[in-house]
Motif scaffolding. Structure first.
Motif, PDB file in Angstrom:
ATOM      1  N   SER A  93       0.827  -1.212   0.000  1.00 15.26           N
ATOM      2  CA  SER A  93       0.000   0.000   0.000  1.00 15.26           C
ATOM      3  C   SER A  93       0.859   1.260   0.000  1.00 15.26           C
ATOM      4  N   ALA A  97       0.775   3.960  -2.978  1.00 16.51           N
ATOM      5  CA  ALA A  97       0.395   5.317  -2.585  1.00 16.51           C
ATOM      6  C   ALA A  97       1.462   6.330  -2.992  1.00 16.51           C
ATOM      7  N   ILE A 159      -4.356   2.644   0.677  1.00 12.49           N
ATOM      8  CA  ILE A 159      -3.685   3.463  -0.331  1.00 12.49           C
ATOM      9  C   ILE A 159      -4.206   4.893  -0.288  1.00 12.49           C
TER      10      ILE A 159
END
Length: 281
Positions: A93, A97, A159
């Motif tokens: 994540s 991100a 995210i």
């Protein structure tokens, strides 16, 4: 007079908050109290939080589990699955991100819209395709279907949370790192990731809670009782005829809640800070 009104207001406020807090925590207190009651008293004297007779045997009886499989096996399985899931959620994540928050690439807006659309996608829609896929590659009745997806692509909610946090970090730090010779991954690893600590703790707590409490996925993929998790172990206290060993069930439910309570108690400061997506001091 002004001080008196302020004092009365504070008393009313804290009385209301205390009462509301007690209502929220009452089911947990009831569960702990029920784990120490004899079976006939659990529902006959349900409102009382003080057992008439303390039955400590519910804990060793529940811990023995079923047959040769004790609850230590269920806790071990849950710990393995949850720990690896948390690690996978944090790594995947955070990388995704960072890409959406800092990098420019083709179809970025479209891909981000698709990512956010999956947040509204019910789990039941993807359940059958995922099961067919994992069955075809021989992963059913193993831990892989519960662990590997956490390492592949991340979780949309995590995210989005991390993207909002990264956007609060000044880009000047990235530029300074690049001038010093950092690569794109170096900026992420040396600059962004350390500053993501509050948000990453939030991700870890949520990932831990969701994985530890998950009942559906282990029920679908784990058939061998020696591979089952705590949630399935608790379900085994109920037989096909609806009879339930309530004392041992509540005792093991109380134990299964302790890891989450301890985790939240130690990291609640970071949880609040991460959700608030605060930037740098």
């Amino acid at each position: 007079m002004k001080h008196k009104k302020s004092l009365i207001g504070s008393i009313i406020y804290y009385t209301f908050v205390t009462a509301f807090g007690f209502v929220m925590i009452y089911p947990i207190l009831w569960m702990f109290a029920g784990s120490l009651k004899p079976a006939q008293e659990i529902f006959n004297n349900a409102a009382s939080l003080i057992p008439g007779i303390f039955v400590w045997e519910n804990y060793p009886i529940g811990w023995q589990g079923f047959g040769r499989t004790g609850f230590d096996i269920f806790f071990r399985n849950s710990l393995i699955i949850t720990s690896l899931t948390v690690i996978g959620a944090i790594l995947s994540s955070s990388i995704v991100a960072y890409g959406f928050a800092r990098l420019n690439f083709k179809f970025k807006g479209l891909l981000f819209a698709c990512l956010m659309a999956t947040v509204m996608l019910p789990v039941q829609i993807t359940l059958i395709p995922q099961y067919i896929l994992f069955h075809n590659i021989g992963w059913v009745n193993t831990f892989y279907p519960l662990i590997v997806p956490a390492f592949l692509g991340g979780t949309p909610f995590f995210i989005f949370l991390l993207i909002q946090f990264i956007r609060g970090i000044p880009r000047e730090l990235d530029e300074a790192a690049i001038i010093d010779g950092c690569s794109t991954f170096g900026v992420f690893w040396r600059i962004i990731l350390p500053l993501l600590k509050p948000a990453l703790v939030t991700v870890a707590i949520f990932a831990f809670m969701w994985s530890w409490d998950d009942f559906l996925a282990p029920l679908i993929y784990l058939n061998d009782i020696n591979l089952q998790t705590v949630t399935l172990g608790l379900r085994n206290f109920m037989d096909n005829e609806g009879n339930t060993s309530w004392g041992p069930l509540l005792a093991m439910s109380s134990l299964s809640l302790l890891p989450q309570l301890v985790l939240f108690a130690f990291f609640q400061k970071y949880l609040v800070e991460g959700i608030a997506t605060t930037g740098l001091k």
